[in-house]
Design a protein around this motif. Structure first.
Motif, PDB file in Angstrom:
ATOM      1  N   LEU A  21      75.550  27.774  17.824  1.00  0.00           N
ATOM      2  CA  LEU A  21      76.078  28.839  18.673  1.00  0.00           C
ATOM      3  C   LEU A  21      76.049  30.125  17.850  1.00  0.00           C
ATOM      4  CD1 LEU A  21      77.359  29.169  21.543  1.00  0.00           C
ATOM      5  CD2 LEU A  21      79.566  29.198  20.406  1.00  0.00           C
ATOM      6  N   ALA A  22      75.208  31.068  18.295  1.00  0.00           N
ATOM      7  CA  ALA A  22      75.009  32.304  17.532  1.00  0.00           C
ATOM      8  C   ALA A  22      76.080  33.328  17.873  1.00  0.00           C
ATOM      9  CB  ALA A  22      73.620  32.863  17.824  1.00  0.00           C
TER      10      ALA A  22
ATOM     11  N   HIS B 290      83.719  37.617  22.992  1.00  0.00           N
ATOM     12  CA  HIS B 290      83.035  38.357  24.048  1.00  0.00           C
ATOM     13  C   HIS B 290      81.941  37.495  24.653  1.00  0.00           C
ATOM     14  CE1 HIS B 290      79.832  41.606  25.093  1.00  0.00           C
ATOM     15  NE2 HIS B 290      80.583  41.344  26.142  1.00  0.00           N
ATOM     16  N   SER B 291      82.026  37.266  25.961  1.00  0.00           N
ATOM     17  CA  SER B 291      80.980  36.576  26.724  1.00  0.00           C
ATOM     18  C   SER B 291      80.158  37.643  27.441  1.00  0.00           C
ATOM     19  CB  SER B 291      81.613  35.607  27.732  1.00  0.00           C
ATOM     20  OG  SER B 291      80.627  34.937  28.487  1.00  0.00           O
TER      21      SER B 291
ATOM     22  N   ASP C 217      76.157  34.302  21.901  1.00  0.00           N
ATOM     23  CA  ASP C 217      74.988  33.958  22.713  1.00  0.00           C
ATOM     24  C   ASP C 217      75.278  32.645  23.428  1.00  0.00           C
ATOM     25  OD1 ASP C 217      73.563  36.125  21.774  1.00  0.00           O
ATOM     26  OD2 ASP C 217      72.288  34.962  20.415  1.00  0.00           O
ATOM     27  N   ARG C 218      75.224  32.644  24.755  1.00  0.00           N
ATOM     28  CA  ARG C 218      75.376  31.380  25.469  1.00  0.00           C
ATOM     29  C   ARG C 218      74.143  30.493  25.227  1.00  0.00           C
ATOM     30  NH1 ARG C 218      77.730  35.141  28.781  1.00  0.00           N
ATOM     31  NH2 ARG C 218      75.881  35.425  30.091  1.00  0.00           N
ATOM     32  N   PRO C 219      74.273  29.180  25.396  1.00  0.00           N
ATOM     33  CA  PRO C 219      73.159  28.274  25.092  1.00  0.00           C
ATOM     34  C   PRO C 219      71.858  28.671  25.794  1.00  0.00           C
ATOM     35  CG  PRO C 219      75.152  27.013  25.424  1.00  0.00           C
ATOM     36  CD  PRO C 219      75.495  28.437  25.788  1.00  0.00           C
ATOM     37  N   GLY C 220      70.787  28.720  25.002  1.00  0.00           N
ATOM     38  CA  GLY C 220      69.472  29.050  25.532  1.00  0.00           C
ATOM     39  C   GLY C 220      69.169  30.532  25.540  1.00  0.00           C
TER      40      GLY C 220
ATOM     41  N   THR D 191      65.851  39.840  23.387  1.00  0.00           N
ATOM     42  CA  THR D 191      66.337  38.698  22.614  1.00  0.00           C
ATOM     43  C   THR D 191      66.903  37.605  23.518  1.00  0.00           C
ATOM     44  OG1 THR D 191      68.498  39.772  22.269  1.00  0.00           O
ATOM     45  CG2 THR D 191      66.824  40.085  20.565  1.00  0.00           C
ATOM     46  N   ALA D 192      67.448  37.996  24.679  1.00  0.00           N
ATOM     47  CA  ALA D 192      67.973  36.989  25.611  1.00  0.00           C
ATOM     48  C   ALA D 192      66.880  36.049  26.093  1.00  0.00           C
ATOM     49  CB  ALA D 192      68.643  37.668  26.798  1.00  0.00           C
ATOM     50  N   PHE D 193      65.665  36.578  26.241  1.00  0.00           N
ATOM     51  CA  PHE D 193      64.538  35.787  26.740  1.00  0.00           C
ATOM     52  C   PHE D 193      63.650  35.274  25.613  1.00  0.00           C
ATOM     53  CE2 PHE D 193      65.872  37.908  30.555  1.00  0.00           C
ATOM     54  CZ  PHE D 193      65.495  37.085  31.599  1.00  0.00           C
ATOM     55  N   ALA D 194      64.102  35.390  24.361  1.00  0.00           N
ATOM     56  CA  ALA D 194      63.267  35.013  23.224  1.00  0.00           C
ATOM     57  C   ALA D 194      62.854  33.544  23.269  1.00  0.00           C
ATOM     58  CB  ALA D 194      63.991  35.316  21.911  1.00  0.00           C
TER      59      ALA D 194
END
Length: 322
Positions: A22-23, A37-38, A65-68, A237-240
């Motif tokens: 979990l980053a 923070h989510s 960062d949520r999983p994935g 980065t979310a779609f990395a």
């Protein structure tokens, strides 16, 4: 409008009990009061907020960062309850106790799940994505699952759906435009098909959707050079790891949440700008009424960018609840 966006003071990854990572990213003093923070839809730990406020208030802001998404290990088929379990393990391993938590936009139901699980000690929901599939927002007449799945096979339109201002309760007609309603119905009737559809989104599509659907006060924030650069980096980065993390998030957020609102016993502050017509049909009025410990704040002249335009007020209020 100039919004102060800075790189994180610290970056890291925490290994969870099942081996996944979990980053996280941190701003503020390392010995400050922890606030988790989510982040919002299709963004990551990289997009911080309140850079000036965290030091002044003594806040150790920890964005996840949520999983994935970003650098967190994927968890196919994950649920809101799974995320709450991840956060409990994260908090225990980092010695955070029961920290306060803030959920922004599509990150809000994930933060709410943590409160319902007793993982956090206070909660702020900022420009929160509402439970659009809840019965009180239902369209007149039953939806046929097969027909919904067939209609939703069409590609989404470029412009985002927008809800019109509505009376608080009851809703005499469908509060959502047809495009959004078909996606909601699909997420309820066939979550897997909805997830596959949402996997067609890209960072550019998300940027275009937000820019096309935001009021002027928000555009002044989003289009400012520093924020735009940081936001685009967060989208990228979310779609990395591909679109699956965003797709799972969105399928969960647009379906029935299955969160026990009555289990939320910690203080909750619900924040909306009065010009925000995209996150909730009634700007959180019904959402707040479902939470017995909620206080609702409506900010005059503001839109959905409250997290960046009113960060100090939001964080200060959250600290008062601890």
């Amino acid at each position: 409008m100039n919004v102060h966006i800075t790189a994180a003071d610290r970056l890291g990854e925490e290994r969870l009990p099942d081996g996944r990572l979990l980053a996280w990213a941190e701003w503020g003093p390392v010995d400050g009061t922890p606030v988790l923070h989510s982040p919002g839809a299709a963004t990551t730990r990289a997009l911080g907020f309140g850079a000036d406020a965290v030091d002044a208030l003594g806040v150790r802001l920890i964005s996840l960062d949520r999983p994935g998404l970003g650098s967190s290990t994927p968890a196919p088929g994950r649920t809101f309850a799974d995320f709450a379990a991840d956060i409990r393990a994260f908090a225990e391993r980092r010695g955070l106790g029961r920290p306060a938590m803030l959920g922004n936009s599509q990150g809000a139901p994930f933060a709410l799940a943590c409160a319902a699980a007793g993982t956090v000690g206070a909660l702020a929901l900022v420009s929160a994505a509402d439970e659009v599939a809840a019965p009180h927002f239902a369209a007149p007449g039953p939806a046929d699952a097969a027909a919904v799945t067939s209609r939703a096979a069409e590609p989404p339109r470029a412009e985002p759906p927008r809800a019109e201002p509505l009376p608080a309760d009851p809703f005499p007609a469908d509060p959502f435009p047809a495009e959004l309603r078909r996606l909601i119905d699909l997420a309820v009737a066939d979550p897997q098909a909805a997830e596959e559809l949402f996997a067609g989104f890209t960072p550019q599509a998300m940027w275009d959707m937000v820019m096309a659907g935001s009021p002027a006060p928000d555009l002044a924030v989003y289009r400012s050079p520093a924020f735009a650069a940081a936001y685009r980096r967060a989208l990228d980065t979310a779609f990395a790891q591909g679109p699956a993390g965003y797709a799972r998030d969105t399928a969960l957020a647009m379906g029935r949440w299955g969160i026990d609102f009555s289990a939320v016993t910690v203080p909750v502050d619900v924040w909306y700008g009065e010009l925000d017509t995209t996150h909730s049909p009634d700007q959180g009025a019904t959402l707040s009424s479902r939470l017995p410990t909620a206080t609702r704040h409506t900010v005059p002249g503001a839109g959905g960018a409250l997290l960046w335009t009113h960060a100090e007020e939001i964080l200060r209020t959250l600290l008062e609840r601890i």
